[in-house]
Design an enzyme around this catalytic site. Structure first.
Site, PDB file in Angstrom:
ATOM      1  NE  ARG A  31      -4.356  -1.262   0.273  1.00 20.11           N
ATOM      2  CZ  ARG A  31      -5.407  -1.170   1.083  1.00 20.11           C
ATOM      3  NH1 ARG A  31      -5.477  -0.210   1.963  1.00 20.11           N
ATOM      4  NH2 ARG A  31      -6.382  -2.038   0.979  1.00 20.11           N
ATOM      5  NE  ARG A  35      -7.114   6.082   2.695  1.00 22.15           N
ATOM      6  CZ  ARG A  35      -8.043   5.319   3.266  1.00 22.15           C
ATOM      7  NH1 ARG A  35      -9.228   5.822   3.523  1.00 22.15           N
ATOM      8  NH2 ARG A  35      -7.782   4.082   3.591  1.00 22.15           N
ATOM      9  NE  ARG A  44      -9.626   7.906  -3.149  1.00 16.47           N
ATOM     10  CZ  ARG A  44     -10.918   8.130  -3.329  1.00 16.47           C
ATOM     11  NH1 ARG A  44     -11.325   8.953  -4.265  1.00 16.47           N
ATOM     12  NH2 ARG A  44     -11.808   7.526  -2.573  1.00 16.47           N
ATOM     13  CG  ASP A  81      -8.946  -2.674  -4.209  1.00 18.68           C
ATOM     14  OD1 ASP A  81      -8.359  -2.100  -3.276  1.00 18.68           O
ATOM     15  OD2 ASP A  81      -9.762  -3.604  -4.025  1.00 18.68           O
ATOM     16  CE1 TYR A 156     -13.047  -6.744   2.118  1.00 21.84           C
ATOM     17  CE2 TYR A 156     -11.522  -8.408   1.293  1.00 21.84           C
ATOM     18  CZ  TYR A 156     -11.810  -7.365   2.155  1.00 21.84           C
ATOM     19  OH  TYR A 156     -10.864  -6.954   3.061  1.00 21.84           O
TER      20      TYR A 156
END
Ligand code: CP3
Length: 346
Positions: A31, A35, A44, A81, A156
């Protein structure tokens, strides 16, 4: 910058993955585009939704390059992703601020109607991002492509969102075994094709993220983690016999040796709960990657230093790739990342 020669050693990450022991290990972070970086947050904002960012080759290339420019990591990981695979199979997917991914939960009856026809068309922008990156990265930086492992992706798809222990996925496995195996077959097949396309577009290393392999008992681990990843590795290797593949079965603990042996992955990604002694033992059988607790990086100071030193002192002398034991957390101060890099590179 000049491109490296195609033959002969080579980028640091590739050397470590092929078993070479280096003076300082190659270094990257799971990652690493995210952010905690102000430049990521700025890009973003211009992108619209998170999925728009994943499917914009220009912007996905840009955020992939940001941590390379800033920190000169030894590897860049494609920005995308793991859930673009169910999306490309026609499942509804959204990312909501603060809630993570939201999908339409899949039922046993839905599995046979997964849309396989448009799969690669929908993923075309991702392949384009990889191809752009293979031209724009510095010569010494390796390019990592990735996919989610079928089990983690399925958790998921089944629950429709993240859960603490993947109870919906486990229950589905027990109650709808046949449908579950169909789902694993479809995801394995498509994920292998997805990785092959990334390699064709210029990915030099592939990582398979199985973030939820640690919630399964022995029989389920063999069925849901080992067998699908074995299939993916076998299929990718038919096309790319020598491409290094890093398996990251997070939480697999006791099953790590079995996982490496049966799946045939080149290197094992280790989460932070794997003790340095055990990491050393695993590194004697082939390259390992890891495994600093991301919270040590967030905390900084002596917690960070002790964590790094414990890994470095045990694993120097073995083929290994320095990384976190899971993704960097958004609240991590950039100075802590800089301190980590200085300490690892000496
Ligand atoms: O490592 C990288 O820098 C490459 C990009 C990457 C992302 N997700 C970007 C992302 C990779 C390799 C992933 C993998 C991924 N995605 C996994 C496996 C690894 C892991 O972390 O366990 C999983 C389980 C997912 C699913 C996912 N995507 C979740 C649970 C979330 C929400 C959590 C969060 O941090 O918000 C995402 C969103 C996501 N994927 C973000 C990023 C940078 C944050 C979205 C944003 O920028 O708003």
């Amino acid at each position: 910058m000049e491109k490296p020669e195609q033959h002969g050693p080579r980028k640091k990450l590739l050397r470590a993955l092929s078993g070479e022991v280096l003076d300082t290990p190659p270094l990257w972070m799971m990652r690493q585009a995210g952010r905690y970086l102000p430049e990521y947050r700025a890009t973003r904002e211009t992108a619209g939704s998170f999925l728009d960012l994943c499917f914009s080759p220009e912007l996905a290339e840009e955020v992939t390059l940001q941590p390379i420019r800033r920190f000169n990591f030894d590897a860049a990981i494609l920005f995308s992703d793991i859930l673009v695979v169910p999306y490309a199979l026609g499942r509804d997917l959204r990312f909501e601020e603060g809630r993570g991914p939201l999908l339409e939960p899949i039922t046993a009856a839905d599995i046979c109607s997964l849309d396989r026809a448009g799969f690669h068309d929908r993923l075309q922008p991702v392949y384009e991002t990889v191809s752009r990156l293979s031209n724009s990265l510095p010569a010494e930086t390796a390019l990592i492509g990735f996919c989610g492992a079928p089990w983690t992706v399925a958790t998921y798809m089944i629950a429709g969102h993240g859960t603490p222990d993947q109870a919906p996925g486990r229950l589905f496995l027990y109650q709808h075994r046949e449908a579950f195996e169909d789902l694993m077959r479809i995801l394995s097949e498509r994920s292998a094709e997805y990785l092959i396309r990334q390699a064709e577009a210029g990915a030099e290393v592939l990582q398979i993220f199985d973030s939820w392999s640690g919630v399964l008992d022995e029989e389920s681990f063999a069925l849901a983690c080992v067998e699908p990843v074995r299939h993916i590795v076998t299929k990718v290797r038919e096309k790319f016999p020598d491409i290094p593949i890093i398996g990251f079965p997070k939480g697999a603990s006791e099953f790590l040796e079995h996982y490496r042996e049966k799946t045939g992955v080149t290197a094992l990604g280790l989460d932070w709960t794997v003790p340095p002694n055990r990491a050393k033992h695993l590194a004697n059988q082939g390259c390992v990657q890891g495994n600093l607790d991301p919270l040590r990086l967030l905390a900084g100071g002596s917690a960070l230093e002790r964590g790094i030193d414990a890994i470095m002192s045990k694993l120097s002398g073995s083929p290994f790739v320095f990384n976190l034991g899971h993704g960097i957390l958004p609240a991590t101060p950039i100075e802590h990342v800089e301190a980590m890099i200085r300490r690892v590179r000496g």
